[in-house]
Design a protein around this motif. Structure first.
Motif, PDB file in Angstrom:
ATOM      1  N   SER A  49       3.743 -16.023   6.215  1.00 48.71           N
ATOM      2  CA  SER A  49       3.457 -17.532   7.093  1.00 48.71           C
ATOM      3  C   SER A  49       3.093 -18.371   5.918  1.00 48.71           C
ATOM      4  O   SER A  49       3.062 -19.637   6.247  1.00 48.71           O
ATOM      5  N   GLY A  50       2.932 -18.021   4.391  1.00 50.16           N
ATOM      6  CA  GLY A  50       2.695 -18.963   3.425  1.00 50.16           C
ATOM      7  C   GLY A  50       1.247 -19.090   3.390  1.00 50.16           C
ATOM      8  O   GLY A  50       0.742 -20.178   2.489  1.00 50.16           O
ATOM      9  N   ASN A  51       0.223 -18.631   4.021  1.00 57.11           N
ATOM     10  CA  ASN A  51      -0.999 -18.803   4.036  1.00 57.11           C
ATOM     11  C   ASN A  51      -1.734 -18.071   2.798  1.00 57.11           C
ATOM     12  O   ASN A  51      -2.657 -18.441   2.360  1.00 57.11           O
ATOM     13  N   LEU A  52      -0.684 -16.819   2.586  1.00 53.37           N
ATOM     14  CA  LEU A  52      -0.979 -16.301   1.015  1.00 53.37           C
ATOM     15  C   LEU A  52       0.258 -16.808   0.015  1.00 53.37           C
ATOM     16  O   LEU A  52       1.354 -16.689   0.780  1.00 53.37           O
ATOM     17  N   GLN A  53       0.114 -17.230  -0.932  1.00 51.89           N
ATOM     18  CA  GLN A  53       1.149 -17.854  -1.903  1.00 51.89           C
ATOM     19  C   GLN A  53       1.715 -16.930  -3.014  1.00 51.89           C
ATOM     20  O   GLN A  53       2.832 -17.165  -3.512  1.00 51.89           O
ATOM     21  N   THR A  54       0.663 -16.116  -3.516  1.00 54.90           N
ATOM     22  CA  THR A  54       1.179 -15.323  -4.849  1.00 54.90           C
ATOM     23  C   THR A  54       0.959 -13.961  -4.545  1.00 54.90           C
ATOM     24  O   THR A  54      -0.071 -13.392  -3.793  1.00 54.90           O
ATOM     25  N   THR A  55       1.529 -13.258  -5.301  1.00 53.46           N
ATOM     26  CA  THR A  55       1.322 -11.564  -5.382  1.00 53.46           C
ATOM     27  C   THR A  55       0.866 -11.433  -6.902  1.00 53.46           C
ATOM     28  O   THR A  55       1.661 -11.933  -7.839  1.00 53.46           O
ATOM     29  N   ALA A  56       0.194 -10.561  -7.055  1.00 57.21           N
ATOM     30  CA  ALA A  56      -0.414 -10.022  -8.521  1.00 57.21           C
ATOM     31  C   ALA A  56      -0.415  -8.572  -8.433  1.00 57.21           C
ATOM     32  O   ALA A  56      -0.153  -7.880  -7.343  1.00 57.21           O
ATOM     33  N   THR A  57      -1.400  -8.123  -9.332  1.00 57.88           N
ATOM     34  CA  THR A  57      -1.404  -6.778  -9.605  1.00 57.88           C
ATOM     35  C   THR A  57      -3.008  -6.356  -9.807  1.00 57.88           C
ATOM     36  O   THR A  57      -3.379  -5.273  -9.536  1.00 57.88           O
ATOM     37  N   ASP A  58      -3.667  -7.333 -10.360  1.00 58.91           N
ATOM     38  CA  ASP A  58      -5.142  -7.259 -11.121  1.00 58.91           C
ATOM     39  C   ASP A  58      -4.960  -5.954 -11.894  1.00 58.91           C
ATOM     40  O   ASP A  58      -5.907  -5.129 -12.046  1.00 58.91           O
ATOM     41  N   HIS A  59      -3.861  -5.691 -12.720  1.00 53.14           N
ATOM     42  CA  HIS A  59      -3.485  -4.545 -13.609  1.00 53.14           C
ATOM     43  C   HIS A  59      -4.699  -4.286 -14.386  1.00 53.14           C
ATOM     44  O   HIS A  59      -5.035  -5.212 -15.595  1.00 53.14           O
ATOM     45  N   CYS A  60      -5.644  -3.326 -14.283  1.00 56.90           N
ATOM     46  CA  CYS A  60      -6.570  -3.008 -14.979  1.00 56.90           C
ATOM     47  C   CYS A  60      -6.872  -1.515 -15.105  1.00 56.90           C
ATOM     48  O   CYS A  60      -7.058  -0.872 -14.193  1.00 56.90           O
ATOM     49  N   CYS A  61      -6.479  -0.980 -16.036  1.00 57.46           N
ATOM     50  CA  CYS A  61      -5.960   0.554 -16.179  1.00 57.46           C
ATOM     51  C   CYS A  61      -7.308   1.235 -16.837  1.00 57.46           C
ATOM     52  O   CYS A  61      -7.791   0.911 -17.669  1.00 57.46           O
ATOM     53  N   PHE A  62      -7.593   2.314 -16.196  1.00 55.68           N
ATOM     54  CA  PHE A  62      -8.516   3.239 -16.822  1.00 55.68           C
ATOM     55  C   PHE A  62      -8.130   4.602 -16.247  1.00 55.68           C
ATOM     56  O   PHE A  62      -7.618   5.009 -15.359  1.00 55.68           O
ATOM     57  N   CYS A  63      -7.862   5.708 -17.468  1.00 53.69           N
ATOM     58  CA  CYS A  63      -7.338   6.928 -17.629  1.00 53.69           C
ATOM     59  C   CYS A  63      -8.549   7.745 -16.843  1.00 53.69           C
ATOM     60  O   CYS A  63      -9.683   7.535 -16.812  1.00 53.69           O
ATOM     61  N   ALA A  64      -8.079   9.036 -16.415  1.00 53.32           N
ATOM     62  CA  ALA A  64      -8.773  10.089 -15.868  1.00 53.32           C
ATOM     63  C   ALA A  64     -10.128  10.235 -16.574  1.00 53.32           C
ATOM     64  O   ALA A  64     -11.254  10.258 -15.963  1.00 53.32           O
ATOM     65  N   PRO A  65     -10.149  10.592 -17.741  1.00 55.39           N
ATOM     66  CA  PRO A  65     -11.612  10.688 -18.642  1.00 55.39           C
ATOM     67  C   PRO A  65     -12.574   9.627 -18.490  1.00 55.39           C
ATOM     68  O   PRO A  65     -13.738   9.805 -18.457  1.00 55.39           O
ATOM     69  N   GLN A  66     -11.777   8.221 -18.194  1.00 57.76           N
ATOM     70  CA  GLN A  66     -12.764   7.169 -17.966  1.00 57.76           C
ATOM     71  C   GLN A  66     -13.316   7.115 -16.731  1.00 57.76           C
ATOM     72  O   GLN A  66     -14.432   6.781 -16.649  1.00 57.76           O
ATOM     73  N   LYS A  67     -12.403   7.459 -15.698  1.00 60.98           N
ATOM     74  CA  LYS A  67     -12.731   7.318 -14.485  1.00 60.98           C
ATOM     75  C   LYS A  67     -13.797   8.386 -14.027  1.00 60.98           C
ATOM     76  O   LYS A  67     -14.794   8.362 -13.146  1.00 60.98           O
ATOM     77  N   ALA A  68     -13.991   9.661 -14.954  1.00 60.08           N
ATOM     78  CA  ALA A  68     -14.665  10.826 -14.629  1.00 60.08           C
ATOM     79  C   ALA A  68     -16.203  10.220 -15.074  1.00 60.08           C
ATOM     80  O   ALA A  68     -16.991  11.032 -14.500  1.00 60.08           O
ATOM     81  N   ALA A  69     -16.624   9.072 -15.467  1.00 60.09           N
ATOM     82  CA  ALA A  69     -17.878   8.558 -15.752  1.00 60.09           C
ATOM     83  C   ALA A  69     -18.518   8.528 -14.378  1.00 60.09           C
ATOM     84  O   ALA A  69     -19.778   8.440 -14.244  1.00 60.09           O
ATOM     85  N   GLY A  70     -17.586   8.520 -13.276  1.00 61.07           N
ATOM     86  CA  GLY A  70     -18.319   8.262 -11.911  1.00 61.07           C
ATOM     87  C   GLY A  70     -18.318   9.631 -11.305  1.00 61.07           C
ATOM     88  O   GLY A  70     -18.361   9.651  -9.894  1.00 61.07           O
ATOM     89  N   ARG A  71     -18.103  10.731 -11.665  1.00 67.51           N
ATOM     90  CA  ARG A  71     -17.772  12.095 -11.124  1.00 67.51           C
ATOM     91  C   ARG A  71     -18.868  12.341 -10.132  1.00 67.51           C
ATOM     92  O   ARG A  71     -18.730  12.559  -9.012  1.00 67.51           O
ATOM     93  N   ASP A  72     -20.181  11.890 -10.422  1.00 67.98           N
ATOM     94  CA  ASP A  72     -21.284  12.469  -9.713  1.00 67.98           C
ATOM     95  C   ASP A  72     -21.816  11.209  -9.106  1.00 67.98           C
ATOM     96  O   ASP A  72     -22.969  11.208  -8.177  1.00 67.98           O
ATOM     97  N   ASP A  73     -21.282   9.978  -9.233  1.00 66.02           N
ATOM     98  CA  ASP A  73     -21.937   8.851  -8.513  1.00 66.02           C
ATOM     99  C   ASP A  73     -20.670   7.725  -8.604  1.00 66.02           C
ATOM    100  O   ASP A  73     -20.264   7.161  -9.576  1.00 66.02           O
ATOM    101  N   PHE A  74     -20.207   7.428  -7.372  1.00 64.16           N
ATOM    102  CA  PHE A  74     -18.976   6.521  -7.309  1.00 64.16           C
ATOM    103  C   PHE A  74     -19.171   4.924  -7.851  1.00 64.16           C
ATOM    104  O   PHE A  74     -18.360   4.379  -8.151  1.00 64.16           O
ATOM    105  N   ARG A  75     -20.428   4.907  -7.818  1.00 61.18           N
ATOM    106  CA  ARG A  75     -20.787   3.528  -8.494  1.00 61.18           C
ATOM    107  C   ARG A  75     -20.531   3.256  -9.948  1.00 61.18           C
ATOM    108  O   ARG A  75     -20.284   2.075 -10.198  1.00 61.18           O
ATOM    109  N   LYS A  76     -20.385   4.542 -10.732  1.00 61.93           N
ATOM    110  CA  LYS A  76     -20.155   4.363 -12.129  1.00 61.93           C
ATOM    111  C   LYS A  76     -18.463   4.508 -12.309  1.00 61.93           C
ATOM    112  O   LYS A  76     -18.143   4.505 -13.430  1.00 61.93           O
TER     113      LYS A  76
END
Ligand code: URP
Ligand code: ZN
Ligand code: ZN
Length: 482
Positions: free
Chosen positions: A307-334
């Motif tokens: 409808s044109g109410n959203l005009q652009t597409t993006a990615t928010d490309h922001c990469c973290f690998c598995a060992p980085q994501k593992a910082a939150g293994r016991d706490d999703f907030r991390k």
């Protein structure tokens, strides 16, 4: 060396015509049928393919320091991956720490981006406020080609901008002719919900979407819109992921307000079931904010784009690998928030947009390139195929197909949110500043060849807004005397 793109159909936001494109000195110098190749000119056969403006991804975070780590994709690898997918320009974000000098942060990001292989520009985040921030905003607009300021309404205790900061920054932006942008989530609510959910014993990635429901986004989007309405500043809402935020934008646009909305390829195509995967690594790989939503939201977002109410597409490309994501293994907030996509945005949007009839080819060009160029005031240098424009082009093969995988992608991350998706229609060749930088499945990039793109302030928006305000004033009505 000059480059002639021969035999293709040029597709822009307005039309599709058979034409050759001659590039020289980084620009498009001729657009006509049957151009004779000048002596020594490289010739690229685009027969049976479409020649379109290179994609502009208006929302990336290369090598972002965030949540105790640094995004794995840097400006070199990230812009190279973008070129392989047909994206020839990014607008990344300078994000000062609270109390850090805004200009100092800007200089740091400019230094990091020096290795980019495609053109780039920066939105600058306002994460705190005092008179030095106000002065730095002015310097950035007047001397450094910045015309957009970003505000994170979430990430309390880190980079969140409170209402006072929004009001101060929005008010300053008006005086500079800059546009303001927001990450719309109510940071206080997210903080409280995260705590409540964690205390209930939900510690895994499934807690992430529970702590950031769509209402949290709808409230913040509406608040930012109403603040922008009162202060009469144009507003761009990044990564709109929910029906509620879209409705707030649509309502404001119907009232005549200058509000723009961006949608991520991921939010259009992925739903929240990914967070209920019992495999931590896979579920954490999708943790980003705002989170992927229930399917009804994807349908709404596609309608918003159509409808044109959203005009652009993006990615928010922001990469973290598995060992980085593992910082939150016991706490999703991390779990570091962020997902990739710059290499795949154009092809997944073509496949699920043009391939399904949701978008025409011209609309595809609009939402992947032209609208971003117009909103951020770099059109027609970017986002067009016209004489004098930068020779940033993608040659698109509508018959090619591929299956997306982290095993074969070029993005510097070990996870792909579109893993296993087969798409029809891909970039076969990419041209950046008149140079063939991606061809025959190979990158031919030169470290540091990307240029910083100045974006001038927006006289037209402000003239229009001022005129509207004048018209809205009651005229010729005298107050009764007492
Ligand atoms: O999860 C996300 N989106 N990470 C990057 C920072 C932001 O909010 O845009
Ligand atoms: Zn964000
Ligand atoms: Zn972002």
């Amino acid at each position: 060396m000059a480059l002639l793109v021969r035999g293709g159909t040029v597709v822009t936001a307005e039309q599709a015509v058979r034409a050759d494109v001659l590039c020289d000195g980084g620009r498009i110098v001729q657009l006509a049928t049957d151009i004779a190749a000048p002596k020594g000119c490289e010739v690229l056969d685009a027969g049976g393919q479409y020649v379109m403006p290179g994609g502009i991804d208006p929302h990336t975070h290369m090598q972002l320091p965030f949540m105790g780590t640094v995004a794995s994709e840097d400006f070199y690898t990230g812009t190279a991956a973008g070129l392989a997918g047909g994206t020839t320009m990014i607008i990344d974000f300078v994000i000062p720490n609270p109390k850090q000098s805004v200009l100092e942060a800007y200089r740091a990001w400019r230094g990091w981006a020096g290795k980019a292989v495609a053109d780039y520009s920066f939105h600058v985040a306002i994460t705190w406020w005092d008179e030095t921030v106000s002065a730095d905003m002015e310097t950035l607009v007047r001397e450094h080609g910045v015309n957009s300021f970003k505000h994170f309404m979430a990430y309390k205790g880190a980079i969140m901008a409170d209402d006072e900061t929004l009001v101060n920054s929005f008010s300053k932006a008006i005086t500079l002719g800059a546009i303001v942008t927001v990450h719309a989530e109510n940071g206080e609510l997210v903080y409280a919900l995260q705590d409540r959910i964690f205390r209930q014993g939900i510690t895994g990635p499934e807690g992430h979407p529970l702590s950031r429901p769509p209402e949290v986004e709808g409230e913040a989007a509406n608040r930012a819109i109403r603040i922008a309405e009162v202060l009469r500043v144009p507003l761009y809402v990044v990564h709109v992921s929910s029906r509620q935020a879209l409705e707030a934008i649509t309502r404001a646009r119907n009232e005549g307000q200058r509000v723009f909305g961006e949608v991520l390829a991921g939010h259009l195509l992925i739903d929240d079931s990914v967070y209920r995967d019992p495999d931590f690594e896979r579920a954490a790989g999708y943790v980003m904010s705002p989170p992927y939503r229930a399917k009804e939201h994807q349908a709404a977002l596609w309608r918003g784009l159509q409808s044109g109410n959203l005009q652009t597409t993006a990615t928010d490309h922001c990469c973290f690998c598995a060992p980085q994501k593992a910082a939150g293994r016991d706490d999703f907030r991390k779990i570091p928030n962020g997902t990739a996509g710059i290499e795949n945005r154009m092809e997944v949007l073509w496949h699920h947009g043009v391939g399904t009839g949701r978008l025409t080819m011209n609309e595809f060009v609009r939402v992947t390139s032209t609208n971003a160029a117009q909103i951020f005031n770099i059109y027609p240098r970017k986002g067009s195929v016209s004489v004098g424009a930068d020779a940033d082009l993608v040659v698109w093969d509508p018959a090619a197909s591929k299956t997306i995988s982290a095993k074969t992608h070029r993005q510097n991350v070990d996870f792909n949110i579109f893993e296993g998706m087969t798409v029809k229609g891909c970039a076969s060749n990419t041209i950046s500043a008149g140079r063939l930088v991606y061809a025959k499945g190979e990158l031919r990039v030169e470290r540091g060849a990307g240029r910083y793109v100045d974006r001038p302030p927006y006289a037209p928006y402000y003239d229009a807004i001022r005129k509207q305000a004048e018209l809205a004033k009651p005229s010729g009505v005298e107050r009764p005397r007492r």
